[in-house]
Design a protein around this motif. Structure first.
Motif, PDB file in Angstrom:
ATOM      1  N   ALA A   1       0.743  -1.304   0.061  1.00  0.00           N
ATOM      2  CA  ALA A   1       0.039   0.016  -0.095  1.00  0.00           C
ATOM      3  C   ALA A   1       0.986   1.439  -0.083  1.00  0.00           C
ATOM      4  N   ASN A   2       1.906   1.241   0.885  1.00  0.00           N
ATOM      5  CA  ASN A   2       2.693   2.374   0.946  1.00  0.00           C
ATOM      6  C   ASN A   2       3.603   2.687  -0.649  1.00  0.00           C
ATOM      7  N   TRP A   3       3.861   1.497  -0.962  1.00  0.00           N
ATOM      8  CA  TRP A   3       4.660   1.619  -2.436  1.00  0.00           C
ATOM      9  C   TRP A   3       3.814   2.135  -3.308  1.00  0.00           C
ATOM     10  N   LEU A   4       2.355   1.778  -3.460  1.00  0.00           N
ATOM     11  CA  LEU A   4       1.369   2.334  -4.484  1.00  0.00           C
ATOM     12  C   LEU A   4       1.166   3.807  -4.087  1.00  0.00           C
ATOM     13  N   PHE A   5       0.994   4.128  -2.740  1.00  0.00           N
ATOM     14  CA  PHE A   5       0.879   5.550  -2.439  1.00  0.00           C
ATOM     15  C   PHE A   5       1.990   6.354  -2.860  1.00  0.00           C
ATOM     16  N   TYR A   6       3.076   6.055  -2.674  1.00  0.00           N
ATOM     17  CA  TYR A   6       4.510   6.751  -3.095  1.00  0.00           C
ATOM     18  C   TYR A   6       4.471   7.093  -4.599  1.00  0.00           C
ATOM     19  N   HIS A   7       3.975   6.002  -5.262  1.00  0.00           N
ATOM     20  CA  HIS A   7       3.906   5.666  -6.952  1.00  0.00           C
ATOM     21  C   HIS A   7       2.763   6.651  -7.384  1.00  0.00           C
TER      22      HIS A   7
ATOM     23  N   ALA B   1       1.706  -2.193 -18.212  1.00  0.00           N
ATOM     24  CA  ALA B   1       1.160  -3.047 -19.056  1.00  0.00           C
ATOM     25  C   ALA B   1      -0.271  -2.803 -19.365  1.00  0.00           C
ATOM     26  N   HIS B   2      -1.131  -2.498 -18.172  1.00  0.00           N
ATOM     27  CA  HIS B   2      -2.450  -2.490 -18.293  1.00  0.00           C
ATOM     28  C   HIS B   2      -3.040  -0.987 -18.688  1.00  0.00           C
ATOM     29  N   GLY B   3      -1.989  -0.104 -18.669  1.00  0.00           N
ATOM     30  CA  GLY B   3      -2.194   1.420 -19.035  1.00  0.00           C
ATOM     31  C   GLY B   3      -1.930   2.384 -17.942  1.00  0.00           C
ATOM     32  N   LEU B   4      -1.538   2.098 -16.757  1.00  0.00           N
ATOM     33  CA  LEU B   4      -1.286   2.824 -15.710  1.00  0.00           C
ATOM     34  C   LEU B   4       0.304   3.482 -15.943  1.00  0.00           C
ATOM     35  N   VAL B   5       0.213   4.754 -15.494  1.00  0.00           N
ATOM     36  CA  VAL B   5       1.613   5.432 -15.615  1.00  0.00           C
ATOM     37  C   VAL B   5       2.163   5.676 -14.422  1.00  0.00           C
ATOM     38  N   ILE B   6       3.453   5.083 -14.396  1.00  0.00           N
ATOM     39  CA  ILE B   6       3.991   4.939 -12.873  1.00  0.00           C
ATOM     40  C   ILE B   6       5.399   5.944 -12.828  1.00  0.00           C
ATOM     41  N   ASP B   7       5.306   6.778 -12.264  1.00  0.00           N
ATOM     42  CA  ASP B   7       6.461   7.771 -12.480  1.00  0.00           C
ATOM     43  C   ASP B   7       7.364   7.670 -11.519  1.00  0.00           C
ATOM     44  N   ASP B   8       8.612   6.996 -11.841  1.00  0.00           N
ATOM     45  CA  ASP B   8       9.643   6.658 -11.069  1.00  0.00           C
ATOM     46  C   ASP B   8      10.731   7.975 -10.847  1.00  0.00           C
ATOM     47  N   SER B   9      10.349   8.985 -11.309  1.00  0.00           N
ATOM     48  CA  SER B   9      11.306  10.097 -11.058  1.00  0.00           C
ATOM     49  C   SER B   9      11.011  10.845  -9.837  1.00  0.00           C
ATOM     50  N   TYR B  10      11.776  11.611  -9.292  1.00  0.00           N
ATOM     51  CA  TYR B  10      11.556  11.928  -7.832  1.00  0.00           C
ATOM     52  C   TYR B  10      10.340  13.292  -7.860  1.00  0.00           C
TER      53      TYR B  10
END
Length: 743
Positions: free
Chosen positions: A388-394, A488-497
């Protein structure tokens, strides 16, 4: 076996009989009696071959001509003589070996006696006993007992010197460790009487029996476990005075090392004052801190005394560490992103897989008891909170345990609630409690059947199911998988700070706590001379990946260590741990002449591995003595790099030696003593039930859960140092249990 001439030879006067008798040949004549020929004489025999019979003659021996020898008789006589000579040779070899071996043994005993004469009024140290054992002749096949059992050599034995026979008796019947232990105990008993006036007056109050033992046991390494208020300073002062009074050391050969300047000054003042009363020179006894001494060694050896930054003294350099980390966060986006990911998501350690854990929070609306995440919902497990925290962070929108879109409730089973639901992509996510071996915890009965049913449910209704496991989340591969699937399912996950402005749920670990953690780990790593590569190698499991929390920590640590060292080098400075290791290396390499034969260390339980190495370098070699005073139950400087194993594994560091317990305290009431006994009996990983309870002079059975590769750094389940699991916390919990039990 008897040999005699043939019938016809006897008819012509050759009437003799020869009989072997050990190393002799007995020859008897009917008319002249008998004569004995030795093996040595028989070696000189000659044969005169005349007709019709030969004659055997022994030069220099009267009545030693044996005639009437035909071929058969001559061969039989040769066999008898050979038997006699072989036995004589055997006895000569035994005698010669007895003399040679006895000479070795006599020389060894003479050396022991010389040492004992020197140590007449001294405790026999470990190195001397070890030398006696090493020098003890290792005779491959001792002949002493064989010679004593040989009747033919009784006369030989009677002529041997008494000193030789005594040396052999000592060699045969003395077990050196046992004899040394008994002799030292006799010495200690006698020394209490002989030096009573000194022991009673060296301090304002007479020394206790335990303090006397600590003082008189001048072994190569002595551990003194001193309860609070038991007079450890008095013991150190008395040991210095005793060494001078007994001529064991000169004033300039005594070094007293303390943890801080105030303690060093107090030691020196006490030594000067108390020794002056007894006419002893305490001014030349050196009392200093580890850091001052290390700087002095480096300065004398290299001609250039290094400079230690002043900010390392305050709060153990925590402020300096904070500035190092702030600089990295300001200038390195990768470091900044990793730092926030570690702090927000992975800062809290996980319990061991399958281990029961106590819920920390309760959601009054849902009724769920568990663990509050950053997004302010309560989830049921620590691993689910991590997800949950990982999802919230991203920035991934999710719903926790939303009811499945198909009604699955029956008379026996409630509605199915998948762990996570992602509304933006209409996908579900189940997190399985499956370990690296592919199995759930043993207590999870029917778990696999539940997994099978849930998978069949999604397959039957055509819904998307993402899956992670405990093993994959712990090693980090689960997050790689999750990021890939979500994208792959269309979500954008931003790994930048991106800085998170508001956290509605549980507050993450504070920066200050993580900064202190990195400072502690840096101190321990430097003290143990472990590089970033070494730490990574030790954190790598035999199979599988490094846990994700450990991996992030190591990435941060490597950058912090490099920046820490860069700033020191730029300013031409050195920190305390590097300085102590440099001083130790100088002493070990012989580049500094060590004048100290007696080293006394205060607060040994607060020594780091670097300090312990420095002490070991000073006390390695013949004629050097160490007295380490401390108490593992008073260890308070782990944050500064102190390693409790220096005290609990004293023999590993400094060699075997006696342990003395100062169990009589002049500070605490009896009620506190009783409480202390209860606590100590329940606490693992200490030097045993020692300071408050241990019997005088008996070694502690040190028990430590720290291996060679983990001294002083307790480990959380994720493999990282975890201050929350420290011994002080465990002791507080034990005290609370005892207090509750008493109430």
């Amino acid at each position: 076996m008897q040999v005699q001439p043939s019938f016809w030879a006897r008819m012509f006067g050759h009437d003799w009989v020869a009989t072997p008798d050990g190393p002799r040949l007995r020859v008897s004549w009917r008319t002249t009696g008998w004569h004995t020929l030795s093996g040595a004489a028989l070696r000189e025999r000659t044969i005169d071959r005349t007709w019709p019979w030969s004659v055997l003659a022994i030069p220099g021996e009267a009545y030693a001509a044996l005639g009437g020898l035909n071929r058969e008789t001559r061969h039989a006589l040769d066999d008898a003589i050979g038997q006699v000579i072989a036995e004589a040779d055997r006895l000569e070899r035994l005698s010669a070996t007895f003399i040679a071996d006895g000479h070795q043994v006599q020389q060894w005993r003479a050396g022991v006696l010389r040492d004992l004469d020197t140590l007449r009024n001294r405790w026999i140290p470990r190195e001397i006993a070890a030398r006696w054992q090493a020098d003890r002749p290792d005779l491959a096949s001792p002949v002493f007992e064989k010679v004593r059992d040989e009747p033919e050599l009784a006369a030989f034995l009677a002529t041997q010197p008494a000193a030789l026979l005594q040396a052999i008796h000592t060699w045969e019947h003395t077990d050196i460790p046992t004899w040394v232990a008994e002799r030292n105990q006799r010495f200690l008993t006698a020394e209490r009487v002989h030096m009573k006036d000194f022991f009673d007056a060296i301090e304002k109050s007479p020394l206790t029996e335990e303090q006397v033992a600590s003082v008189a046991m001048c072994d190569n390494s002595v551990r003194v476990i001193a309860a609070a208020g038991s007079g450890k300073t008095s013991t150190m002062v008395a040991r210095a005075g005793y060494a001078l009074a007994r001529g064991i050391a000169e004033p300039g050969q005594i070094l007293m090392l303390a943890f801080n300047r105030a303690a060093a000054d107090e030691l020196h003042q006490r030594v000067v004052e108390r020794l002056r009363i007894h006419g002893l020179d305490g001014e030349q006894v050196k009392a200093t801190t580890f850091h001052s001494f290390g700087l002095e060694v480096i300065g004398q050896a290299t001609g250039s005394k290094p400079r230690v930054p002043g900010d390392l003294v305050d709060l153990n350099g925590a402020k300096r560490m904070e500035r190092v980390i702030d600089r990295l966060r300001d200038r390195d986006e990768t470091f900044r992103r990793t730092w926030d990911l570690f702090r927000l998501v992975f800062g809290q350690p996980l319990s061991d897989f399958g281990a029961p854990s106590r819920p920390e929070d309760h959601d009054k609306i849902t009724g769920i008891r568990g663990y509050r995440a950053l997004n302010d919902e309560v989830v049921k497990s620590q691993e689910e909170r991590l997800i949950a925290n990982w999802l919230f962070y991203h920035g991934v929108r999710y719903e926790y345990e939303r009811p499945y879109e198909v009604d699955t409730a029956t008379a026996r089973h409630g509605q199915y609630h998948p762990d996570f639901y992602y509304p933006n992509i209409d996908a579900y996510h189940e997190h399985w409690a499956i370990g690296r071996d592919g199995n759930p915890p043993p207590t999870f009965k029917g778990y696999r059947e539940g997994m099978r049913w849930k998978r069949q449910m999604h397959q039957a209704h055509g819904t998307t199911l993402l899956e992670t496991t405990s093993a994959s989340v712990r090693d980090g591969s689960g997050f790689d998988y999750l990021a890939t699937q979500l994208r792959a399912h269309g979500l954008v996950i931003d790994d930048s700070y991106h800085e998170i402005q508001h956290i509605p749920g549980r507050e993450p670990v504070e920066d200050a706590s993580i900064i202190r953690l990195f400072r502690t780990v840096l101190a321990h790593a430097k003290s143990n001379q472990l590089s970033s590569v070494d730490l990574r190698q030790r954190a790598t499991p035999a199979a599988g990946r490094i846990p994700i929390r450990t991996e992030l920590f190591l990435q941060l640590y490597q950058a912090i260590h490099q920046e820490w060292q860069r700033q020191l080098a730029t300013a031409n400075q050195v920190d305390f741990d590097d300085m102590l290791n440099q001083a130790s290396e100088i002493i070990e390499s012989g580049r500094w002449a060590n004048p100290y034969t007696m080293v006394l260390v205060d607060e040994m339980q607060d020594s780091s591995c670097a300090r312990a190495r420095l002490v070991r370098s000073l006390t390695t070699g013949p004629g050097r003595y160490l007295l380490g005073v401390g108490d593992d139950w008073q260890a308070i400087n782990r944050f500064a790099g102190a390693d409790l194993s220096v005290m609990t594994d004293f023999a590993t560091w400094f060699g075997q030696g006696p342990t003395v317990h100062l169990s009589r305290t002049f500070r605490s009431p009896q009620s506190a003593m009783r409480c202390g006994r209860g606590v100590r009996r329940q606490e693992p990983g200490t030097a045993g039930e020692t300071s408050l309870l241990g019997p005088t002079g008996k070694p502690a059975h040190a028990a430590s859960d720290r291996g060679r590769h983990g001294r002083g750094v307790s480990r959380s389940p994720g493999g990282l140092p975890d201050r929350a699991q420290s011994a002080p916390r465990r002791r507080r919990q034990t005290c609370q249990r005892l207090r509750a039990r008493a109430l």
